[in-house]
Every structure is written in C-alpha cells, then in structure tokens.
Design a protein around this motif. Structure first.
Motif, PDB file in Angstrom:
ATOM      1  N   TRP A   1      41.051  46.716 110.137  1.00  0.00           N
ATOM      2  CA  TRP A   1      41.798  45.596 109.568  1.00  0.00           C
ATOM      3  C   TRP A   1      40.903  44.801 108.617  1.00  0.00           C
ATOM      4  O   TRP A   1      41.329  44.391 107.527  1.00  0.00           O
TER       5      TRP A   1
ATOM      6  N   ASP B   1      40.290  46.664 105.345  1.00  0.00           N
ATOM      7  CA  ASP B   1      41.446  46.599 104.452  1.00  0.00           C
ATOM      8  C   ASP B   1      41.655  45.190 103.897  1.00  0.00           C
ATOM      9  O   ASP B   1      42.048  45.031 102.734  1.00  0.00           O
ATOM     10  N   TYR B   2      41.389  44.181 104.735  1.00  0.00           N
ATOM     11  CA  TYR B   2      41.649  42.800 104.308  1.00  0.00           C
ATOM     12  C   TYR B   2      40.602  42.310 103.312  1.00  0.00           C
ATOM     13  O   TYR B   2      40.941  41.760 102.262  1.00  0.00           O
TER      14      TYR B   2
ATOM     15  N   TYR C   1      42.810  36.465  96.856  1.00  0.00           N
ATOM     16  CA  TYR C   1      43.403  37.187  97.968  1.00  0.00           C
ATOM     17  C   TYR C   1      43.445  36.452  99.302  1.00  0.00           C
ATOM     18  O   TYR C   1      44.261  36.780 100.160  1.00  0.00           O
ATOM     19  N   ASP C   2      42.549  35.509  99.538  1.00  0.00           N
ATOM     20  CA  ASP C   2      42.376  34.992 100.890  1.00  0.00           C
ATOM     21  C   ASP C   2      43.623  34.255 101.388  1.00  0.00           C
ATOM     22  O   ASP C   2      44.076  33.278 100.774  1.00  0.00           O
TER      23      ASP C   2
END
Length: 304
Positions: free
Chosen positions: A167, A170-171, A251-252
């Motif tokens: 995860w 990917d994140y 993105y965050d």
C-alpha cells in the motif's frame, strides 16, 4: 468500547513523548508550540522545531477536529452523513544533513458520530503509516527500517506488513516522475474491527506505530549525523526535497483533506522543506551514488 476522547488523549501523550525525544536527539533546538482552534469545530497543537544541530525544520502536530463534511469530501469518502470527527498525530522531519533521511509518520482516527445511532453499524476507522525518504538510499538503513516496521506489524497480524508495505509503495509514488518518494514503509487506511482484531486491538496497533517512530528514527540519525558531506551532496539533498514537495502538493490525501475541511494552513503545509531546488533536466553521473539512489526508488523492492 474506546471513545474518540480517549483516542485523542492518548495521541496527545504520544505527541509529547516524540517531541521530548527529538529535542534530546538534536541537542539544541526546542519545539515551539502554537495552539489553534478550527472554525467549525475542534483545534490542535502545532509544534515546530527549526535550525537545530540536526533538524533544519520539522513538525509534530496533533489535531482533533469536528464539524460538517464538505460535499467534495463526502463524495471522496463515499459516505452520506454530514458530521465528522478526526484526530491524529502527523510528523515530518527535514534534517540539515544529506545523509540523514527525511521521515514522515501519521496516526489517525476518523468517525461520523451520527452513525452511532441505535441499529446502525458505526462509521469509523483508523489510518496511518510511516515512510522514509532518504536523500541517498543506504541499503542497510532501508533494511533496518522495514524490519522494524515488520516487527511492529507482526505483533498484531502477520499479514499487516506485506499488505501495508505494498500500500505504501503504491501510495507514495510520484506518477509524473515514475519514482517512489523514498524507500516506502507502511501505509493503511479505513482499518476497521474484524473477527480477529477488535477496536481496542486496532487502537493498540495505532499507538504501537506511533511509538515506533523514536527508536527507528533516532537510530538512523545517530548512524549518520557525524559523517562529513560535500556541497554537491547538499545540492542533491535540495533536489530530492523538491520531489518531496511535489508529492505533498499534488498527491497527498492528508494535505487535500486538511485544505478541503478548512484546516490550519501553516499546520497542513509544515511538511514542506525549508529549501528545495528544481534544477532543469538534472541527470546524475553514471555510476554515482545519486544514480544508485534513483535506481532504488522503485516499487516492490523487498527490504526484509
């Protein structure tokens, strides 16, 4: 059953513990605290450390906010209720030394109080994670970091590390650069009670992740803080910081949530480095440590 008040109180204790340990590790700088209130409900304690022996800029922030969810957040979370409560501790540390890594940690809890009405399954979950962003990837450091996180995960569920490590890969991925932000770590969201893990178990896991921060990071700091570095290495540090800024602004999810819920701007953007550089079309020299670092900013590397 654990309550949101208990969770918020314990998160504040973890914030205190981490701040005290970071001040001791740095040996010079002290945290400045600013208490704030959020228009709409709740508030927090922003704590910033700057211009230390090791830590150029960092924040260890606590918040507990409540109120009405904006429509854009309701759609993103796929929930119908309007009210929310969210609490957590968020940390980003930017060292002044290019061989000491940037680190980020977040532990958080979210619930919709109106969903606790009789006959309804409450909407609530835990989230969080911890990831490492070295300016120079040192493989032994990455292995230590991931082994430490696996040990924390395995105490609660032996599937956690593999799931949450993927995860995180990917994140914490900068799509427009086709590179990971760093060497990953663990990341999880919407973690709810199951037959195997109760809400108390998940709360204990959340606190264990929070309390893993100090033994992990102080070890990494102490490994490298006495090493000498060159001006070129510091320029590379500023270049890598620019990637960190790009990820957080583009993105965050935490940054977006804070801005969409009218959070405190200074607290939300404390994650940005004090100095960063965007050199045009920078290409590392073949065979250099900089090129090696770029080769290791990939998903799916098994560090354990």
């Amino acid at each position: 059953m654990i309550t949101k008040e208990q969770i918020a109180a314990d998160y504040q204790i973890i914030q205190n513990e981490i701040c005290a340990a970071l001040e001791f590790t740095d040996g010079k700088a002290r945290f400045e605290e600013e208490k704030w209130e959020r228009e709409g409900g709740g508030g927090g304690r922003t704590r910033i450390i700057q211009n230390g022996n090791i830590f150029e800029k960092g924040g260890v922030n606590f918040s507990a906010v409540d109120g009405q969810l904006p429509e854009v957040i309701k759609k993103s979370l796929k929930v119908d209720s309007d009210d929310f409560f969210a609490t957590g501790v968020s940390i980003v540390i930017h060292p002044n030394h290019p061989l000491v890594p940037i680190i980020h940690m977040n532990i958080r809890y979210f619930e919709m109080p109106s969903s606790f009405a009789a006959g309804k399954e409450p909407i609530r979950w835990f989230g969080g994670g911890i990831d490492l962003t070295p300016h120079y990837v040192v493989e032994d450091d990455a292995k230590f970091f991931h082994s430490s996180l696996k040990a924390v995960c395995d105490r609660f569920n032996t599937t956690f590390y593999d799931r949450f490590k993927k995860w995180a890969d990917d994140y914490f991925f900068i799509k427009h650069r086709d590179e990971t932000r760093g060497v990953g770590g663990i990341f999880y969201d919407r973690l709810t009670a199951t037959d195997n893990l109760s809400w108390d178990d998940l709360f204990a896991f959340s606190k264990a992740v929070g309390r893993s921060f100090i033994p992990i990071y102080t070890e990494l700091v102490n490994r490298h803080k006495q090493e000498t570095f060159t001006a070129d290495q510091q320029q590379w540090q500023y270049q890598r910081r620019s990637r960190y800024a790009e990820f957080n602004l583009v993105y965050d999810a935490g940054t977006k949530f804070g801005l969409e819920t009218n959070g405190r701007i200074e607290s939300i953007l404390m994650s940005l480095p004090p100095t960063a550089k965007w050199l045009y079309n920078y290409q590392p020299k073949p065979g250099s440590e900089e090129e090696k670092t770029l080769s290791l900013l990939k998903k799916g590397i098994n560090w354990v």
